[in-house]
Design a protein around this motif. Sequence first.
Motif, mmCIF file in Angstrom:
data_model
loop_
_atom_site.group_PDB
_atom_site.id
_atom_site.type_symbol
_atom_site.label_atom_id
_atom_site.label_comp_id
_atom_site.label_asym_id
_atom_site.label_seq_id
_atom_site.Cartn_x
_atom_site.Cartn_y
_atom_site.Cartn_z
ATOM 1 N N ARG A 192 9.728 7.477 -6.515
ATOM 2 C CA ARG A 192 9.046 6.521 -5.633
ATOM 3 C C ARG A 192 7.704 7.088 -5.203
ATOM 4 N NH1 ARG A 192 11.623 4.159 0.058
ATOM 5 N NH2 ARG A 192 10.183 2.392 0.316
ATOM 6 N N HIS A 193 6.773 6.219 -4.845
ATOM 7 C CA HIS A 193 5.432 6.630 -4.417
ATOM 8 C C HIS A 193 5.525 7.761 -3.391
ATOM 9 C CE1 HIS A 193 1.358 6.501 -2.897
ATOM 10 N NE2 HIS A 193 1.036 5.521 -3.722
ATOM 11 N N PRO A 194 4.792 8.855 -3.588
ATOM 12 C CA PRO A 194 4.910 10.007 -2.685
ATOM 13 C C PRO A 194 4.593 9.699 -1.230
ATOM 14 C CG PRO A 194 3.059 10.273 -4.210
ATOM 15 C CD PRO A 194 3.873 9.127 -4.713
ATOM 16 N N SER A 222 2.819 -0.017 -3.335
ATOM 17 C CA SER A 222 3.780 -0.880 -4.021
ATOM 18 C C SER A 222 3.645 -0.851 -5.535
ATOM 19 C CB SER A 222 3.628 -2.330 -3.543
ATOM 20 O OG SER A 222 2.363 -2.844 -3.912
ATOM 21 N N ALA A 223 2.566 -0.265 -6.038
ATOM 22 C CA ALA A 223 2.281 -0.351 -7.472
ATOM 23 C C ALA A 223 2.633 0.929 -8.204
ATOM 24 C CB ALA A 223 0.805 -0.673 -7.688
ATOM 25 N N PHE A 224 3.025 0.743 -9.463
ATOM 26 C CA PHE A 224 3.210 1.859 -10.382
ATOM 27 C C PHE A 224 2.606 1.462 -11.717
ATOM 28 C CE2 PHE A 224 5.620 3.480 -14.029
ATOM 29 C CZ PHE A 224 5.315 4.813 -13.919
ATOM 30 N N GLU A 258 9.395 1.277 -7.607
ATOM 31 C CA GLU A 258 8.521 0.103 -7.515
ATOM 32 C C GLU A 258 8.893 -0.942 -8.558
ATOM 33 O OE1 GLU A 258 6.991 3.532 -5.585
ATOM 34 O OE2 GLU A 258 7.476 3.295 -7.724
ATOM 35 N N ARG A 259 9.252 -0.526 -9.748
ATOM 36 C CA ARG A 259 9.707 -1.462 -10.779
ATOM 37 C C ARG A 259 11.090 -1.995 -10.434
ATOM 38 N NH1 ARG A 259 8.383 1.497 -16.550
ATOM 39 N NH2 ARG A 259 6.259 0.720 -16.847
#
Length: 277
Positions: free
Chosen positions: A131-133, A264-266, A187-188
């Motif tokens: 997940r986003h750090p 929210s994006a990857f 995020e996905r």
Amino acid sequence: MTTIDPSRLVFVGGLHRSGTTPFSRVLDGHPDICGLTGTGVKEDEGQHLQPVYPKAKVYGGSGRFAYAPQAHLTEESPLVSAANAEAMLAAWRPYWREDARLLVEKSPPNIVMGRFLQALYPGSAFVVVVRHPVAVALSNKKWRRFTSSDPRKFQSLSGMVDHWMRAHETLAADLPHLDRVLVVHYERLVSAPQEELARVADFLGLSTPIDHSALSASRGDPYAARWAEYAGPALRPGAVQRRLITRRFGDRMRAYGYDVDDLSAFTPPSGPASLRS
């Protein structure tokens, strides 16, 4: 007592607050899968039941454990033995429904223990949730505020992001050594759950879909709002930490597919730091 075929074992790892718990619960909802349930330990994590390796809290817990060289267990560890493999299974099996085709054990420190688990259980599968750090750091800050009064357990957002980098650098180096591994990005998982869980089902060899109805993209919204507040005037709380994180880690985040400004994006990355997914 019958021996459990290691190919039935699925180990889930990922830093605290990365989404490993909701992901594991979704897996547990599939009729062919059973996770540890009714254990009486935090989040039904197998690390708290087994008697072989030290729990993450021994190395400082969330936000710290991946710094400890001792937490990174591989096939070279003296703990790798048939006796220890059986001891861990003996601790877990009372909490599995053994008629299930796949048996899941979830613990955050698995993120730096894949090679060790593979050595103990050849043929087992490893799924890591990333997940986003910044979202992980913000969530840990909120979580720790409600779960601990020990001031030694609190650290800065930038310190938690640094720990994220350390853990995922270790993971990236370990991935080529793992035979059955899948990287799932949170995020996905919440933005396109049907598609992402179809990928998981294919990896695990499931003949029927995994129900995605319990996953929601709104879970991360409070952290995005908080992070946006930190972009305000320099003297506002959090602004210094945001500038520090952007300066120190912005480029390194992009190497993993994350934008420091968008939680929210990857975007699938390329380059030596990327995680195979």
